[in-house]
Design an enzyme around this catalytic site. Structure first.
Site, PDB file in Angstrom:
ATOM      1  N   ILE A 138     -11.663 -11.846  22.285  1.00  0.00           N
ATOM      2  CA  ILE A 138     -10.350 -12.273  22.756  1.00  0.00           C
ATOM      3  C   ILE A 138      -9.910 -11.278  23.824  1.00  0.00           C
ATOM      4  O   ILE A 138     -10.346 -10.133  23.829  1.00  0.00           O
ATOM      5  CB  ILE A 138      -9.304 -12.397  21.622  1.00  0.00           C
ATOM      6  CG1 ILE A 138      -9.141 -11.078  20.866  1.00  0.00           C
ATOM      7  CG2 ILE A 138      -9.665 -13.506  20.666  1.00  0.00           C
ATOM      8  CD1 ILE A 138      -8.063 -11.156  19.779  1.00  0.00           C
ATOM      9  N   ASP A 139      -9.083 -11.723  24.729  1.00  0.00           N
ATOM     10  CA  ASP A 139      -8.699 -10.892  25.862  1.00  0.00           C
ATOM     11  C   ASP A 139      -7.986  -9.621  25.432  1.00  0.00           C
ATOM     12  O   ASP A 139      -7.347  -9.576  24.373  1.00  0.00           O
ATOM     13  CB  ASP A 139      -7.763 -11.682  26.796  1.00  0.00           C
ATOM     14  CG  ASP A 139      -8.403 -12.947  27.331  1.00  0.00           C
ATOM     15  OD1 ASP A 139      -9.641 -13.002  27.376  1.00  0.00           O
ATOM     16  OD2 ASP A 139      -7.657 -13.876  27.685  1.00  0.00           O
ATOM     17  N   ARG A 140      -8.081  -8.615  26.273  1.00  0.00           N
ATOM     18  CA  ARG A 140      -7.416  -7.331  25.995  1.00  0.00           C
ATOM     19  C   ARG A 140      -5.943  -7.521  25.672  1.00  0.00           C
ATOM     20  O   ARG A 140      -5.418  -6.942  24.717  1.00  0.00           O
ATOM     21  CB  ARG A 140      -7.553  -6.405  27.216  1.00  0.00           C
ATOM     22  CG  ARG A 140      -6.824  -5.070  27.074  1.00  0.00           C
ATOM     23  CD  ARG A 140      -6.835  -4.299  28.375  1.00  0.00           C
ATOM     24  NE  ARG A 140      -6.088  -5.013  29.414  1.00  0.00           N
ATOM     25  CZ  ARG A 140      -6.006  -4.610  30.685  1.00  0.00           C
ATOM     26  NH1 ARG A 140      -6.654  -3.522  31.068  1.00  0.00           N
ATOM     27  NH2 ARG A 140      -5.311  -5.299  31.551  1.00  0.00           N
TER      28      ARG A 140
END
Length: 305
Positions: A138-140
């Site tokens: 999942i994105d930062r």
């Protein structure tokens, strides 16, 4: 190691083999896929092919992944919010702002470093030296649930569930603007943005099939609280699809307004639920976690008007 077998669909016609593999095996990069093809570790309908091979659709692609590499990422004592853990898997509620694995510009201080410390080095090696245990990402700047595998058996089983869409991921988000409908589906392929290779975009050429189902949870003046269920798992999928609908995610400075939102570390996007079959027991696992504190604060302000 037993080969991983993927079947190309009609939507994959014209797609380069290395791109197909990188999209179909979450822990595999395109450059790593090219090395496997050149090394004869990938077959299409039982035959080795060059890395420039383009698929016609319908082929069976078998890839023999390399044996686990020595893990180079170092353990670091970084606090983790563990939602579930056993001998095969660990599920963490990742905070916004935490990078998942080491990469240029982020050599340490990542979720992987934290997992190595917490698990004592007991993580699968399928993802390579810098991504041990990582099954999906999942994105930062997205918060919420992420699952990691503690051994290769669990990793391969979970990767197969990602491939056949039986590993279900549900997100909650605050989108900019109002939706006329209460629910809908975005079925639009996603690929690299032609004008900015660091971004993704809805594209008809070279894109991979991407499907997001959404529904309205609450409506506010100028914003909508929504739930999104992923049918596929492309890079930045929800962010790209919502921007495509002209409803970017609040706080997303890549696909929405460039100015950050005061009080937000990232965007209002949270991986709220995971459903998967336990790789060893076959038990249906349904895990949930509460909204990130910053997300919750923004939501409460909207509710107060």
């Amino acid at each position: 190691m037993e080969p991983t077998v993927l079947q190309a669909g009609p939507e994959d016609a014209g797609t380069r083999l290395d791109s197909f593999l990188a999209a179909g095996i979450d822990a595999l990069t395109r450059s790593a896929a090219q090395r496997l093809i050149e090394g004869g570790q990938v077959t299409v309908n039982g035959r080795t092919v060059p890395k420039s091979c383009k698929l016609a659709g319908g082929e069976l692609v078998a890839v023999t992944l390399p044996e686990p590499e020595p893990i180079d990422a170092v353990p670091q004592d970084i606090p983790l919010d563990v939602v579930y853990e056993d001998g095969d898997v660990i599920v963490v509620n990742k905070r916004a702002g935490l990078v998942v694995h080491p990469a240029p510009g982020h050599p340490d201080g990542t979720l992987v470093n934290a997992l190595l410390h917490h698990c004592g080095g007991s993580l699968s090696g399928v993802g390579g030296a810098l991504r041990p245990g990582i099954v999906h990402r999942i994105d930062r700047d997205t918060s919420g649930l992420i699952i990691a595998a503690k051994n290769d058996f669990a990793h391969q089983a979970l990767a197969a569930q990602l491939q056949d869409h039986s590993l279900a991921r549900t997100y909650e988000a605050i989108a900019v603007g109002g939706f006329r409908e209460d629910r809908g589906t975005v079925d639009a392929p996603i690929g690299r943005c032609a004008s900015d290779r660091k971004k993704m975009a809805v594209t008809a050429r070279g894109g991979r099939s991407a499907v997001t189902h959404w529904e309205v949870l609450e409506r506010f003046s100028g914003y909508t609280y929504i739930r999104c269920r992923l049918e596929t798992g492309r890079t930045h999928q929800i962010r790209v699809h919502m921007a495509h609908l002209h409803h970017p995610i609040l706080g997303d400075t890549v696909y929405g307004a460039k100015k950050p939102v005061a009080g937000l570390t990232g965007q209002c996007l949270h991986a709220a639920e995971l459903r998967f079959m336990h790789p060893r027991t076959g038990e249906l696992m349904h895990l949930q976690c509460p909204l990130d504190r910053e997300f919750q604060t923004v939501l409460e302000k909207l509710r107060r008007g």
